[in-house]
Design a protein around this motif. Structure first.
Motif, PDB file in Angstrom:
ATOM      1  N   GLN A 187       0.707   3.535  -5.495  1.00 28.65           N
ATOM      2  CA  GLN A 187      -0.146   4.579  -6.054  1.00 28.65           C
ATOM      3  C   GLN A 187      -1.315   3.988  -6.828  1.00 28.65           C
ATOM      4  OE1 GLN A 187       1.747   7.744  -8.100  1.00 28.65           O
ATOM      5  NE2 GLN A 187       3.446   7.882  -6.685  1.00 28.65           N
ATOM      6  N   LEU A 188      -1.025   2.935  -7.602  1.00 35.56           N
ATOM      7  CA  LEU A 188      -2.098   2.339  -8.394  1.00 35.56           C
ATOM      8  C   LEU A 188      -3.111   1.637  -7.490  1.00 35.56           C
ATOM      9  CD1 LEU A 188       0.015   1.011 -11.369  1.00 35.56           C
ATOM     10  CD2 LEU A 188      -1.611   2.887 -11.412  1.00 35.56           C
ATOM     11  N   ILE A 189      -2.621   0.996  -6.434  1.00 35.72           N
ATOM     12  CA  ILE A 189      -3.559   0.351  -5.501  1.00 35.72           C
ATOM     13  C   ILE A 189      -4.423   1.422  -4.824  1.00 35.72           C
ATOM     14  CG2 ILE A 189      -3.710  -0.984  -3.367  1.00 35.72           C
ATOM     15  CD1 ILE A 189      -1.311  -2.580  -4.281  1.00 35.72           C
ATOM     16  N   ARG A 190      -3.819   2.578  -4.529  1.00 38.86           N
ATOM     17  CA  ARG A 190      -4.617   3.668  -3.961  1.00 38.86           C
ATOM     18  C   ARG A 190      -5.740   4.058  -4.914  1.00 38.86           C
ATOM     19  NH1 ARG A 190      -0.099   7.916  -1.622  1.00 38.86           N
ATOM     20  NH2 ARG A 190       0.666   6.601   0.074  1.00 38.86           N
ATOM     21  N   VAL A 191      -5.404   4.161  -6.200  1.00 37.58           N
ATOM     22  CA  VAL A 191      -6.435   4.503  -7.193  1.00 37.58           C
ATOM     23  C   VAL A 191      -7.539   3.448  -7.175  1.00 37.58           C
ATOM     24  CG1 VAL A 191      -6.895   4.730  -9.649  1.00 37.58           C
ATOM     25  CG2 VAL A 191      -4.893   5.832  -8.657  1.00 37.58           C
ATOM     26  N   LEU A 192      -7.121   2.183  -7.200  1.00 33.18           N
ATOM     27  CA  LEU A 192      -8.091   1.084  -7.189  1.00 33.18           C
ATOM     28  C   LEU A 192      -9.012   1.190  -5.983  1.00 33.18           C
ATOM     29  CD1 LEU A 192      -8.735  -1.860  -8.410  1.00 33.18           C
ATOM     30  CD2 LEU A 192      -7.329  -2.670  -6.531  1.00 33.18           C
ATOM     31  N   LEU A 193      -8.425   1.378  -4.810  1.00 35.78           N
ATOM     32  CA  LEU A 193      -9.229   1.428  -3.579  1.00 35.78           C
ATOM     33  C   LEU A 193     -10.140   2.652  -3.577  1.00 35.78           C
ATOM     34  CD1 LEU A 193      -6.503   0.390  -1.009  1.00 35.78           C
ATOM     35  CD2 LEU A 193      -8.401  -0.993  -1.800  1.00 35.78           C
TER      36      LEU A 193
END
Lengths: 440, 287
Positions: free
Chosen positions: A129-135
């Motif tokens: 989820q956090l990587i999705r936010v980052l991307l």
């Protein structure tokens, strides 16, 4: 009547139709004034025109330089993506939806996957989820930069264009490093991510933030305070908040009218509630306000990226459920990306069950319980919603996309009727429609 | 079906009889009688607010199940050596919600029911309420969709200012599977958003393929203009009262409505490394 080969004319039931290709206005005006003609003239602008922000056709009724009526004609980029999704399994759908709004591919993927996860009633692991936010935030910067760049080009600010595309190239390089592709990543998958980030992602992202922070002030120097830029944009394309709601406009258009409506704050998804950021808002409701909001949103996105870098901790990037998680264990081989040799050795030599499982999941896909959901995210252009319907099979019954570009483009007549013809360009640029998303 | 279109009978009471006659006379009615209650007025029950016992939606007009799924591996007829081709999975019928709905759903349903009473809209206009995966869906009689939308927008306790999306869903069973026809397979779906209360709801209208008319909501939500044009273009749903219902994504002279299930996807076989890959809609399907 002149016989200019570039300003041909022909008689139709609607009157004389002239074809103008630019630079031949004089001969057109001569021919028009030679006829008995009132001041009313209908101009067909596009679909192939450098100032219409894509394959968009504008039909403008003019009286002199004043636009009395404006209508947009769309559909030139219709590719039947929604229909195609009904003939693929749920995982393959990502590959299609990422090609709709091609400036915000990761938002399409995230909104679609959040919808599928809602149907499956699973939640992606925290790291995913956090990587999705980052991307998504990196992608938001890229999308806003293209809006500034093409918007600048359409208004004649060519340095804005070159600067915007230069910075956007940084975004694409970074996304390529993180996901493997510059655009159309298909990196976010139902249940998590296709794979983990490369090892030194942190350094790359931190470098990117540094570069962006050093270059963003240039936009203020180049555009924000510039008198010509302000004259072209201030008070142009006015749409107050009631008009926005009636016409369904969301995103920077709605926020420029004073309503701080942002899905990330209102209905947080993907851990957005843990991030500290502002929702830039203005009250002028004109093109200049929308421009300033986009620049401000780039700064906010950088803040979110920095926080995401600090928050992301090691962990799985795909749900544990092996009935959903893609079985492939990808690794880089001598012939490019593929299944890791260990995984191939296991399924081919040791575990018949693993082989069957791999085969069934890849060829059939997973079954999604019947029902329907609507999931939406805040894309750079506004509310990007996915209405997904399943009947219990491995393929969707319906994938409908509420694309913000499609809805926001409806505000074009309200923004530009009664103004000058040059202001239509500014209004369309401030709506920032991406025709891949409009036409789907 | 020869029933006149929605807008022309706006001033009449909706009959509701056509959809309800089959189910309403069944076991649910008898159960209701056994409990000593009046026979339920058709389609009236799910919105009643007096007492939880009477809110059992079974007495109302339940929606027909959507399409059945048949077979596996895309093999039919004599080519099926697996036996899985004979599998039949029943169609999905959204289950009516039961009180208490939980969260703000009860409050919203009560407010809507009261507002409908005040405006003289029969409660039967809402055929069914379904709550699934945290989302609430109101299945609305098509004749009343415009009034219900106006109510949802204007009532101070409801305030759905924004119509996010209008689209269609075609639940028709795909051809060649031998599945029985689905009743009222064409659905029009409205996603509404209340910015005041931060709520999202979904309205859904079920239509017959032979009579795909529904009143347009453009006069309440101007944003529905393009959405309805797209739904007409893709599904052939006629929105009566729309200012200019023309095609929007397909060319003006296009024949057919591409998102209907009976409209082929199209495509040609492609050769790859000596093998011929059939077009996507002719490949094996596993669902």
């Amino acid at each position: 009547m002149t016989t200019d080969p570039y300003a041909e004319s022909r008689e139709t039931t609607e009157g004389t139709v002239y074809t103008v290709t630019g630079g031949d206005w004089d001969s057109l005006l001569d021919s028009v004034s030679a006829d008995e003609h009132d001041d009313r003239i209908v101009i067909n602008m596009g679909p192939q025109h450098p100032s219409t922000h894509g394959v968009l056709r504008l039909v403008l009724e003019l009286e002199g330089e004043t636009v009395t009526q404006a209508r947009s004609v769309i559909g030139y980029l219709h590719t039947g993506i929604e229909k195609n999704c009904e003939y693929r399994n749920w995982t393959q759908g990502v590959t299609f939806v990422t090609r709709m709004d091609y400036l915000a591919p990761l938002f399409n993927e995230a909104a679609y996957c959040l919808g599928v996860e809602k149907l499956l009633e699973v939640e992606a692991p925290r790291r995913a989820q956090l990587i999705r936010v980052l991307l998504m935030e990196i992608n938001r910067i890229g999308s806003h930069l293209v809006c500034l760049a093409t918007g600048g080009m359409e208004l004649g600010a060519l340095t804005g264009m070159t600067a915007g595309f230069r910075e956007r190239e940084e975004v694409l390089h970074l996304l390529e490093y993180l996901t493997g592709l510059r655009m159309n990543h298909a990196f976010i998958r139902p249940g998590g991510l296709a794979q983990d980030l490369p090892e030194d992602w942190k350094e790359k992202v931190t470098d990117f933030v540094k570069v962006m922070k050093s270059r963003l002030p240039d936009y203020d120097k180049l555009l924000t305070g510039q008198p010509i830029w302000k004259q072209r944009l201030q008070g142009v394309g006015y749409l107050p908040v009631d008009g926005c709601l009636a016409l369904g406009a969301t995103g920077p258009i709605l926020r420029s009218a004073g309503l701080p409506w942002d899905q990330r704050k209102i209905e947080p998804y993907s851990c957005y509630e843990e991030f500290d950021f502002e929702v830039p808002t203005a009250t002028e409701a004109d093109c200049y306000a929308r421009y300033r909001l986009r620049v401000a949103e780039i700064h906010e996105s950088l803040k979110i990226i920095e926080q995401a870098v600090a928050k992301i901790e090691p962990g799985p990037v795909m749900v544990e459920d092996r009935k959903i998680a893609w079985p492939a264990q990808l690794s880089l081989g001598s012939d490019g990306m593929g299944n890791s040799l260990e995984h191939v050795r296991k399924i081919m030599g040791q575990s018949m069950e693993s082989l069957i499982h791999h085969f069934k999941l890849v060829t059939e896909g997973f079954h999604v319980p019947p029902g329907q959901v609507y999931s939406c995210v805040e894309s750079p252009r506004g509310e990007l919603g996915y209405h997904l319907v399943s009947d219990g099979g491995t393929r969707p019954v319906r994938v409908h996309v509420r694309d913000p570009s499609f809805v926001n483009l409806q505000t074009m007549p309200a923004m530009s009727e009664g103004g000058m013809v040059a202001d239509v360009i500014a209004a369309v640029a401030s709506i920032d429609p991406v025709m891949g998303g409009v036409d789907r | 079906m020869t029933e006149p279109t929605g807008t022309s009978k706006d001033d009449q009471e909706p009959t509701g009889g056509k959809q309800s006659s089959a189910e309403a006379s069944g076991a649910a009615t008898e159960e209701q009688r056994a409990r000593g209650g009046e026979p339920p007025r058709e389609g009236e029950v799910e919105q009643s607010t007096d007492g939880a016992a009477d809110t059992a939606p079974e007495g109302g007009t339940r929606l027909a199940p959507t399409r059945e799924r048949r077979g596996m591996f895309g093999v039919r007829g004599t080519g099926d050596t697996s036996g899985f081709g004979g599998l039949t999975l029943p169609g999905y019928a959204p289950a009516p919600a039961e009180r208490p709905y939980g969260g703000w759903f009860d409050e919203l349903a009560d407010e809507l029911a009261e507002a409908m009473d005040r405006k003289g809209i029969a409660r039967a206009a809402v055929r069914q309420i379904t709550i699934d995966r945290g989302e609430i869906t109101f299945y609305v009689e098509r004749e009343r969709i415009l009034e219900v939308c106006r109510l949802l927008r204007d009532e101070p306790a409801l305030r759905f200012e924004l119509l996010s999306s209008v689209s269609g869903v075609d639940y028709t069973a795909p051809g060649g599977t031998g599945a029985p026809p689905v009743r009222q397979p064409l659905h029009v779906v409205y996603q509404l958003l209340s910015m005041t209360y931060r709520r999202r709801i979904r309205l859904e209208v079920a239509l017959d393929v032979d009579d795909p008319h529904v009143p347009s909501v453009v006069e309440v939500y101007p944003t529905a203009d393009w959405h309805e044009r797209e739904t007409w273009d893709m599904f052939g749903v006629v929105f009566d009262g729309h200012p200019a219902l023309t095609r929007i994504l397909m060319p003006d002279d296009w024949q057919g409505h591409p998102q209907r299930k009976d409209y082929p996807l199209g495509g040609i076989p492609v050769e790859y490394k000596g093998a011929e890959i059939p077009p996507p809609d002719e490949r094996r399907a596993y669902s």
